[in-house]
Design a protein around this motif. Structure first.
Motif: not given
Length: 612
Positions: A290-294, A309-314
């Motif tokens: 997730k995006p980080m709130n500053l 904000a996503m991701f792939f696992i390879v």
């Protein structure tokens, strides 16, 4: 009436892109080639009837610019309008002191070599030799303006004719080549090679109309070969089908976390940290990003919190052909995306991914540039309060493990991003001697003092400090507008996972391949009628639509994409009508689409057509 207006706008857009491409191809063999110098940019703009000053060129080719692609060129032409006859006439009238419609060679020479963008003696002579047709020592600037305008029109016409001739030759070659294949050799179920082309860029060749029926085989390229898709999506904000649910006992699981960041590059590409995940034994895992709130103010979150904000696992990502996409994020809860499942023991790579729909260049007129340094008591240099706040945010982003200290490894990711260099053990030892450290790591105060020393070394000149800030996504008002920090959490039920940041790089072939493989595995496939070697894959979930173009043929193809009828949609391309060149036997991501307003219905309406 509205339909007529829309059709007219589409024709204008089509003509614009056709002219852009014709001009571009006067200098480059393909619109996949990039402009690689300011001189090339100047020349190609002049070919397009512009007369860019050094100030204009500097606006588009800054100190950090290394290349511009065809799409960048089109955007520049949108902003920099061609010089009109009335503007030329007005400029000459200001030089024509006695108002008789003529300018002497000496007057012209004096103005062009002493004011504004100064020209050389040879350049002025070249103008005079063309413009002074009767060699009477005077320039009839009305006739010169006519000559200038007609020359520009002729150049553009010849560029279009040359492009059409090249296209015709390619069509003939493609037709004769395709006749050598039997129909049975063209499968209706595409199985293209797994290689991708990460540098395939927007390329436009819209045609005004269709010609007479062709005797060429159906596989020959034509705008008649097309695929249309219409997908109606409900409001994403209240969706329950794609909702990310946290395991009930997750608080008792093993947990590790690392931070990272998406950075928007000059060319519009996105760089990101990438991670290695070691799984000691088969285990159920729950991974989120997730995006980080500053922001320190709860009711005013950081501006990038809406970035996807996503991701792939390879697995085994060194070999692209054998690379296996284990999973990718399809579930979401508010700004958090995640995946839950079982991973067998082994080494995996986590590739953070954002579509780029909501992380784009944002132009803002900044009235007053922020001050970075000031003079304190006794004339001593100090960092301003605003700059210290920005540095504190940067520290939070580069402190990947969140322990409040910077290790050499973390600091080197920062150095790689801001200077392209690395700090070795010897330099790190000197750094620890001079700045505040704890447990052999740099503290927040030490990081502040390091930047202060840089300002002192430059006697208060903030140029290098601005390079650091802009590399980290800040504008001149000290707002982080071209970056999105995120946090990656990994929970495991059976064992402790080892998570390590291994790269900070621009969108790679690995990620491109992962996107293409996932879309082709889970998306809907439509073979392009009239060209069975081209297949359009469209993947959708509750929050995203992604399309991939697969080209099985041994020829490069150009696909024109029109999404103008879509509603409440935001494309990663930034425009609704464009084209993509797909190299032979490869797959290319066409576009990602997100809803503009997630609480409203959104309709994806797209037609992909093969361009002759």
């Amino acid at each position: 009436m509205q339909s007529t207006r829309q059709n007219s706008q589409q024709m204008d857009e089509s003509d614009f892109y056709t002219n852009c491409r014709a001009v571009y191809l006067t200098m480059f063999k393909s619109s996949l080639e990039n402009i690689t110098s300011k001189e090339q940019l100047c020349t190609v703009l002049q070919q397009a009837g512009r007369n860019p000053s050094q100030k204009t060129l500097n606006k588009y080719w800054g100190p950090k610019t290394s290349k511009l692609n065809f799409d960048d060129f089109c955007e520049i032409l949108r902003k920099e309008k061609p010089t009109g006859r009335s503007e030329l006439m007005q400029a000459f009238r200001e030089i024509d002191v006695n108002g008789d419609g003529f300018i002497t060679h000496s007057e012209l020479y004096k103005v062009l070599t002493s004011k504004g963008e100064r020209m050389t003696r040879e350049e002025v002579k070249a103008i005079i030799s063309v413009a002074d047709t009767n060699s009477d020592g005077k320039l009839d600037y009305k006739e010169f303006c006519k000559l200038f305008m007609s020359t520009t029109e002729v150049c553009q016409k010849r560029a279009l004719e040359r492009m059409e001739a090249d296209n015709k030759m390619r069509r003939q070659q493609f037709g004769s080549h395709s006749e050598g294949f039997s129909k049975s050799s063209l499968s209706h179920t595409a199985n293209p090679s797994l290689g991708t082309n990460q540098q395939a860029e927007m390329d436009v060749t819209p045609r005004k109309g269709e010609g007479k029926s062709s005797m060429r085989p159906s596989s020959a390229r034509s705008r008649r070969a097309s695929v249309s898709s219409t997908i109606s999506m409900g409001a994403s904000g209240g969706s329950k089908t794609g909702k990310l649910l946290m395991p009930k006992s997750v608080q008792d699981w093993h947990h590790t976390a690392l931070k990272g960041c998406f950075f928007l590059e000059e060319d519009g590409e996105i760089s990101s940290h990438q991670y290695r995940l070691d799984v000691p034994q088969t285990s159920t895992v729950f991974l989120t990003i997730k995006p980080m709130n500053l922001s320190q103010v709860e009711e005013k979150p950081s501006s990038w919190m809406s970035v996807d904000a996503m991701f792939f696992i390879v697995k085994d990502h060194e070999d692209l052909d054998d690379m296996r996409v284990v999973c990718f994020t399809e579930l979401r809860e508010k700004e958090k995306f995640g995946w839950k499942g079982e991973l067998s023991s082994g080494v995996y790579y986590i590739l953070p991914f954002t579509t780029g729909c909501r992380l784009k260049k944002k132009k803002k007129n900044i009235k007053e540039q922020a001050q970075l340094v000031c003079r304190g008591e006794g004339g001593k240099l100090a960092l301003t309060k605003e700059f210290r706040a920005a540095l504190s945010d940067i520290f939070e982003v580069i402190d990947l493990d969140g322990n409040g200290l910077l290790s050499l490894e973390e600091y080197n990711f920062f150095e790689q991003r801001t200077s392209g260099e690395k700090c070795d053990e010897e330099a790190w030892a000197v750094c620890k001697e001079n700045f505040d450290t704890k447990k052999n790591e740099l503290t927040r105060q030490g990081f502040m003092d390091l930047n202060l020393m840089e300002a002192i070394d430059r006697n208060g000149d903030p140029c290098d400090l601005w390079v650091t800030l802009e590399s980290m996504g800040f504008n001149r008002a000290l707002e982080m507008v071209e970056a999105c920090p995120f946090i990656l959490d990994a929970h495991s039920e059976e064992c402790k996972l080892r998570l390590k940041a291994v790269n900070l790089k621009q969108s790679s072939k690995v990620l491109d391949t992962a996107i293409c493989k996932s879309v082709m595995a889970k998306g809907e496939a439509k073979v392009m009628k009239g060209s069975e070697s081209v297949t359009i894959y469209t993947y959708k979930n509750d929050f995203r639509i992604t399309s991939v173009i697969a080209n099985k043929s041994n020829q490069k193809v150009t696909i024109h994409v029109n999404s103008e009828q879509s509603k409440n949609c935001l494309s990663s391309r930034g425009i609704s009508m464009f084209a993509v060149e797909v190299p032979p036997r490869s797959n290319v991501v066409c576009q990602h689409v997100l809803p503009i307003n997630e609480r409203q219905e959104w309709i994806y309406n797209c037609t992909e057509s093969l361009v002759a």
